[in-house]
Write a protein that holds these residues in place. Structure first.
Motif, PDB file in Angstrom:
ATOM      1  N   LEU A 183       0.819  -1.198   0.000  1.00  0.00           N
ATOM      2  CA  LEU A 183       0.000   0.000   0.000  1.00  0.00           C
ATOM      3  C   LEU A 183       0.859   1.257   0.000  1.00  0.00           C
ATOM      4  CD1 LEU A 183      -2.753  -1.009   2.600  1.00  0.00           C
ATOM      5  CD2 LEU A 183      -2.790  -1.271   0.112  1.00  0.00           C
ATOM      6  N   GLY A 184       0.364   2.293  -0.630  1.00  0.00           N
ATOM      7  CA  GLY A 184       1.043   3.586  -0.655  1.00  0.00           C
ATOM      8  C   GLY A 184       0.182   4.593  -1.390  1.00  0.00           C
ATOM      9  N   LEU A 185       0.586   5.856  -1.325  1.00  0.00           N
ATOM     10  CA  LEU A 185      -0.100   6.896  -2.072  1.00  0.00           C
ATOM     11  C   LEU A 185       0.731   7.281  -3.289  1.00  0.00           C
ATOM     12  CD1 LEU A 185      -1.504   9.130   0.800  1.00  0.00           C
ATOM     13  CD2 LEU A 185      -2.770   7.600  -0.702  1.00  0.00           C
ATOM     14  N   PRO A 186       0.098   7.648  -4.387  1.00  0.00           N
ATOM     15  CA  PRO A 186       0.839   7.909  -5.630  1.00  0.00           C
ATOM     16  C   PRO A 186       1.868   9.019  -5.460  1.00  0.00           C
ATOM     17  CG  PRO A 186      -1.531   7.807  -6.027  1.00  0.00           C
ATOM     18  CD  PRO A 186      -1.352   7.823  -4.549  1.00  0.00           C
ATOM     19  N   SER A 187       3.029   8.823  -6.029  1.00  0.00           N
ATOM     20  CA  SER A 187       4.063   9.856  -6.072  1.00  0.00           C
ATOM     21  C   SER A 187       4.301  10.224  -7.525  1.00  0.00           C
ATOM     22  CB  SER A 187       5.358   9.340  -5.439  1.00  0.00           C
ATOM     23  OG  SER A 187       5.929   8.322  -6.243  1.00  0.00           O
ATOM     24  N   GLY A 188       5.266  11.105  -7.748  1.00  0.00           N
ATOM     25  CA  GLY A 188       5.585  11.480  -9.122  1.00  0.00           C
ATOM     26  C   GLY A 188       6.042  10.305  -9.960  1.00  0.00           C
ATOM     27  N   ALA A 189       6.586   9.263  -9.301  1.00  0.00           N
ATOM     28  CA  ALA A 189       7.082   8.102 -10.037  1.00  0.00           C
ATOM     29  C   ALA A 189       5.967   7.342 -10.741  1.00  0.00           C
ATOM     30  CB  ALA A 189       7.827   7.168  -9.081  1.00  0.00           C
ATOM     31  N   SER A 190       4.715   7.498 -10.280  1.00  0.00           N
ATOM     32  CA  SER A 190       3.599   6.764 -10.881  1.00  0.00           C
ATOM     33  C   SER A 190       2.987   7.499 -12.069  1.00  0.00           C
ATOM     34  CB  SER A 190       2.512   6.521  -9.829  1.00  0.00           C
ATOM     35  OG  SER A 190       1.939   7.739  -9.401  1.00  0.00           O
ATOM     36  N   LYS A 191       3.416   8.728 -12.319  1.00  0.00           N
ATOM     37  CA  LYS A 191       2.850   9.516 -13.409  1.00  0.00           C
ATOM     38  C   LYS A 191       3.491   9.130 -14.740  1.00  0.00           C
ATOM     39  CE  LYS A 191       0.309  12.325 -10.845  1.00  0.00           C
ATOM     40  NZ  LYS A 191      -1.143  12.497 -10.986  1.00  0.00           N
ATOM     41  N   PRO A 192       2.815   9.372 -15.851  1.00  0.00           N
ATOM     42  CA  PRO A 192       3.437   9.148 -17.167  1.00  0.00           C
ATOM     43  C   PRO A 192       4.538  10.173 -17.419  1.00  0.00           C
ATOM     44  CG  PRO A 192       1.282  10.170 -17.405  1.00  0.00           C
ATOM     45  CD  PRO A 192       1.415   9.809 -15.964  1.00  0.00           C
ATOM     46  N   THR A 193       5.455   9.847 -18.304  1.00  0.00           N
ATOM     47  CA  THR A 193       6.587  10.737 -18.572  1.00  0.00           C
ATOM     48  C   THR A 193       6.158  12.059 -19.197  1.00  0.00           C
ATOM     49  OG1 THR A 193       6.918   9.588 -20.674  1.00  0.00           O
ATOM     50  CG2 THR A 193       8.247   8.865 -18.803  1.00  0.00           C
ATOM     51  N   SER A 194       4.935  12.147 -19.664  1.00  0.00           N
ATOM     52  CA  SER A 194       4.433  13.403 -20.217  1.00  0.00           C
ATOM     53  C   SER A 194       4.038  14.388 -19.132  1.00  0.00           C
ATOM     54  CB  SER A 194       3.218  13.134 -21.111  1.00  0.00           C
ATOM     55  OG  SER A 194       2.191  12.478 -20.378  1.00  0.00           O
ATOM     56  N   ASP A 195       3.988  13.923 -17.885  1.00  0.00           N
ATOM     57  CA  ASP A 195       3.564  14.761 -16.765  1.00  0.00           C
ATOM     58  C   ASP A 195       4.773  15.479 -16.164  1.00  0.00           C
ATOM     59  OD1 ASP A 195       2.892  15.270 -13.770  1.00  0.00           O
ATOM     60  OD2 ASP A 195       0.952  14.845 -14.678  1.00  0.00           O
ATOM     61  N   THR A 196       4.603  16.766 -15.843  1.00  0.00           N
ATOM     62  CA  THR A 196       5.724  17.535 -15.285  1.00  0.00           C
ATOM     63  C   THR A 196       6.190  16.994 -13.947  1.00  0.00           C
ATOM     64  OG1 THR A 196       6.483  19.764 -14.709  1.00  0.00           O
ATOM     65  CG2 THR A 196       4.192  19.224 -14.164  1.00  0.00           C
ATOM     66  N   GLN A 197       5.272  16.459 -13.145  1.00  0.00           N
ATOM     67  CA  GLN A 197       5.675  15.908 -11.851  1.00  0.00           C
ATOM     68  C   GLN A 197       6.587  14.697 -12.026  1.00  0.00           C
ATOM     69  OE1 GLN A 197       2.550  14.262  -9.401  1.00  0.00           O
ATOM     70  NE2 GLN A 197       3.656  14.649  -7.500  1.00  0.00           N
ATOM     71  N   ARG A 198       6.319  13.871 -13.035  1.00  0.00           N
ATOM     72  CA  ARG A 198       7.174  12.715 -13.292  1.00  0.00           C
ATOM     73  C   ARG A 198       8.557  13.186 -13.772  1.00  0.00           C
ATOM     74  NH1 ARG A 198       7.165   7.402 -15.219  1.00  0.00           N
ATOM     75  NH2 ARG A 198       9.353   6.829 -15.453  1.00  0.00           N
ATOM     76  N   ARG A 199       8.586  14.170 -14.645  1.00  0.00           N
ATOM     77  CA  ARG A 199       9.879  14.650 -15.136  1.00  0.00           C
ATOM     78  C   ARG A 199      10.696  15.277 -14.009  1.00  0.00           C
ATOM     79  NH1 ARG A 199       6.579  16.292 -19.637  1.00  0.00           N
ATOM     80  NH2 ARG A 199       6.531  18.442 -18.851  1.00  0.00           N
ATOM     81  N   ALA A 200       9.997  16.007 -13.125  1.00  0.00           N
ATOM     82  CA  ALA A 200      10.700  16.589 -11.978  1.00  0.00           C
ATOM     83  C   ALA A 200      11.213  15.488 -11.058  1.00  0.00           C
ATOM     84  CB  ALA A 200       9.755  17.517 -11.211  1.00  0.00           C
ATOM     85  N   TYR A 201      10.397  14.476 -10.850  1.00  0.00           N
ATOM     86  CA  TYR A 201      10.798  13.355  -9.987  1.00  0.00           C
ATOM     87  C   TYR A 201      12.057  12.682 -10.539  1.00  0.00           C
ATOM     88  CZ  TYR A 201      10.303   9.119  -7.126  1.00  0.00           C
ATOM     89  OH  TYR A 201      10.516   8.082  -6.240  1.00  0.00           O
ATOM     90  N   ASP A 202      12.080  12.433 -11.826  1.00  0.00           N
ATOM     91  CA  ASP A 202      13.230  11.759 -12.441  1.00  0.00           C
ATOM     92  C   ASP A 202      14.492  12.629 -12.372  1.00  0.00           C
ATOM     93  OD1 ASP A 202      11.641   9.600 -13.000  1.00  0.00           O
ATOM     94  OD2 ASP A 202      11.271  10.153 -15.096  1.00  0.00           O
TER      95      ASP A 202
END
Length: 728
Positions: free
Chosen positions: A396-415
């Motif tokens: 169990l967990g809550l979504p983080s930027g790692a769960s977003k698609p690469t088109s999402d700014t939060q995912r790019r920032a996370y990476d």
């Protein structure tokens, strides 16, 4: 109960203009209230009773500038450049100056003075602190933040965002899932009824119910916090339950009219019989959803009550507005598309209910299951157990930027942060002292924390004469089990930390809050399951006046929900559906098991009531247990199949979004409904009932004295109507 429902249905039929006018007035009033209130859903969550919430409350009182939402602005340059070079730095400095003027911004960190430049010099990390909670940060402020970084972009710097609030963080609702679901539902209803009027009526009533529910939720959002996911769940259940409840009543009415029954009598009888099953089914769903209140997390309580309200509205519309519309439709409800006829009496006889025919697919399936009852039951149970195996490794967990698609700014920032700083910088922890601490004591605390094996960095963030704050960066990411172990380890050894700093210490922050939510939800699941199952057991016992049927229903639910959990873990956590659903493998959303238990249990009880009530109706009339299973299942199969496919289609339609959370919810609900309807209720349940025989209806002698008979199948009602016809 059946007599009262008969009178209600016939009254609504005869006073159809008043009923229609009343519901239209309710809809207009709901729209007006929602518009006037200006209510909006938000994602400001509180988790009472957790240490992270106490930390947030303490910061609100002592350092409010650090208690609001937070945005991480990531400035990145290509490998051949450095953010410290004159060109990029000038653009970044100009952007920071403009960010400080954005409304609602409390503080902006300087990456060049606060160790915010990555070791390789390619990324600068800036923290923007807002004066309000994430849900209180206005879209205009976020738009201004996005405009403020124009100088950096002009200097060739890549800019991405993450944090608890950032430009584009709010999910813009899309009507596409609802439209897809409605189109598929209409096609299924056309196949079921072969008539335009009959196919369109359940959809029309369901849509009106969703409008009333959604506008009511929006109006309430002006005075209480309602999570945006609440409206999604309410729409899912409002549409699916509204269509299904209308379908069950309409199916019964149409068959009766085709067999020659008068319209007003048929509407009343349909509401008195199928409507009784709808009432018990809806009450079970409402109880299950309302049971989410026992968890003690406000946003889940509101989510459950919002969805329960949508189901209640769907129930009321099915019992009142649908009979009124059937009055307007008259015999058009029996007009088949293939001929366009308005059948007379002889045509009605010729077009007798397909559900009664022994040649239908449902009848053939019922005969097959009863004939091969032992292997059918064993195969169904084995299939569900195999599908449930992945659920043993649920995380169990809550979504983080790692769960977003690469088109999402939060995912790019996370990476970018993970690559150039380390994954822990995506979710730092906050250690807050409940009292003043000297600079020397805070320095000793940061030194002690920095020596921990799972800590990447620790630094003093702020202090005053009330609290001191230390920012701790784990070596692992916010959703890694190592980070949760670190939080629990710090709390377990709190005394040692407090001895170093000389004051009580709390561990909080967004990452700690997510960990606390997941833990609280996991701890609440057994209590929630016991409460919901207990209440539903009482309700089903009252409905069927037997103990074995509710026990069988609950066991079937546990099998289907375990299989749905397993399918969800395999597809979304293990990543089997990575390419199929265009998702990134990640943890199971911490609140998903709870809402799955509530919703799938409620919907599984729907199908249990509809199938078993037809079996009991036949058994009461014939006293032939095994034959009743076959005939009752055959009569219920067509309508249950249509209802389940409609629910399945609506849930699947919500997977056509970019939000991984909504995708996981839609898939889980769809899998649960499909498995429960077709494997459990139409296969395992009739097989088991055929094996057990008449003993399935056993009940203690005191039942007849102390447990009221709601006449779910309408047996007494039909006897009264026959007696009235004979006396007339």
């Amino acid at each position: 109960m059946s007599t009262y429902l008969f009178r209600l249905g016939r009254w609504a039929f005869r006073h159809r203009r008043a009923v229609l006018g009343a519901w239209l007035a309710v809809a207009v009033l709901a729209v007006a209230l929602a518009t006037a209130s200006g209510g909006k859903t938000n994602d400001t969550f509180t988790i009472p009773g957790t240490e992270s919430q106490r930390t947030t409350d303490l910061l609100k009182r002592t350092l409010p500038a650090l208690a609001g939402g937070q945005t991480q602005v990531v400035f990145a340059v290509p490998a051949a450049m450095r953010v410290t070079e004159p060109g990029p730095r000038a653009g970044i400095d100009a952007s920071l100056a403009r960010i400080r003027t954005v409304p609602q911004v409390a503080t902006v960190s300087d990456p060049y003075a606060a160790n915010g430049v990555s070791p390789d010099g390619q990324v600068a990390l800036v923290t923007v602190q807002w004066t309000g909670q994430p849900g209180e940060v206005k879209d205009s402020s976020l738009d201004a933040l996005k405009q403020a970084v124009t100088p950096a972009r002009s200097a060739g710097v890549q800019v991405e965002y993450s944090g608890s609030v950032y430009p584009g963080w709010r999910v813009v609702p899309s009507e596409l899932p609802e439209l897809i679901g409605l189109v598929v539902a209409f096609v299924i209803l056309m196949i079921t009824f072969g008539a335009l009027v009959a196919a369109g009526m359940p959809i029309l009533t369901a849509v009106l119910g969703v409008v009333v529910s959604l506008m009511g939720i929006t109006a309430l959002a002006s005075v209480i916090n309602i999570a945006s996911a609440s409206t999604t769940v309410a729409i899912m259940l409002g549409l699916s339950c509204g269509i299904d409840y209308g379908l069950f009543i309409l199916f019964r009415h149409r068959n009766q009219v085709l067999q020659g029954m008068a319209l007003d009598q048929s509407v009343g009888l349909a509401v008195g019989t199928a409507g009784g099953s709808v009432v018990f089914a809806a009450l079970t769903v409402i109880i299950a959803l309302s049971g989410m209140s026992v968890v003690g997390i406000p946003f889940l309580t509101v989510m459950g009550l919002s969805a329960a309200a949508a189901v209640a509205v769907a129930l009321l519309i099915a019992l009142t507005l649908l009979p009124a519309l059937l009055g307007f439709a008259g015999e058009k409800i029996t007009a088949f598309v293939s001929t366009g006829l308005r059948p007379g009496h002889h045509e009605r006889v010729a077009k007798t209910s397909a559900a009664e025919s022994p040649t239908t697919g449902g009848a053939r399936w019922a005969r097959f299951v009863v004939r091969h009852r032992v292997p059918a039951a064993a195969t169904g149970v084995a299939l569900l157990l195999v599908l449930a195996i992945p659920a043993l490794s649920i995380q169990l967990g809550l979504p983080s930027g790692a769960s977003k698609p690469t088109s999402d700014t939060q995912r790019r920032a996370y990476d970018l942060i993970s690559t150039h700083f380390g994954p822990g910088y995506n979710g730092p922890l906050l250690l807050v002292t409940e009292g003043p601490a000297t600079p020397a004591a805070v320095q000793r605390l940061t030194g002690a924390l920095a020596t921990q094996p799972d800590v990447a960095a620790a630094s003093s963030l702020a202090s005053n004469n009330q609290v001191a704050i230390v920012r701790l960066v784990p070596k692992s990411g916010p959703n890694d089990t190592a980070t949760a172990d670190l939080v629990h380890g710090l709390r377990d050894h709190r005394a040692a930390l407090e001895a170093v700093v000389g004051a009580p210490v709390l561990i909080g922050g967004t990452t700690a809050s997510n960990i606390d939510v997941s833990q609280k939800l996991a701890d609440a699941l057994p209590v929630f399951l016991a409460v919901v199952v207990g209440l539903a057991f009482v309700l089903l016992t009252l409905a069927f006046r037997t103990i074995l049927v509710p026990i069988k229903s609950i066991i079937g639910f546990l099998l289907s929900v375990a299989a749905a959990f397993g399918a969800q873990v395999a597809m979304f956590q293990w990543g089997w559906g990575r390419h199929l659903f265009n998702i990134v493998p990640t943890e199971t959303i911490s609140f998903l098991p709870l809402i799955m238990l509530a919703i799938i249990f409620g919907l599984s009880s729907d199908y249990e009531v509809f199938v078993v009530s037809r079996i009991k109706e036949d058994f009461t009339a014939t006293d032939d247990a095994r034959g009743a299973v076959q005939r009752g299942t055959a009569r219920a199969a067509r309508v249950v199949t249509a209802a389940a496919l409609i629910m399945f289609s609506i849930f699947v339609a919500f997977m056509f979004t970019s939000d991984p959370t909504i995708k996981a919810i839609g898939f889980s609900f769809a899998a649960g409904v499909f498995l429960d309807a077709f494997v459990v209720r139409l296969t395992v349940v009739p097989a088991v009932m055929a094996i057990v025989g008449a003993r399935i209806w056993y009940h203690p002698r005191w039942f007849a004295r102390y447990v009221p008979d709601p006449d779910l199948e309408g047996t007494r009602l039909e006897e009264q109507l026959r007696a009235a016809d004979e006396s007339a």
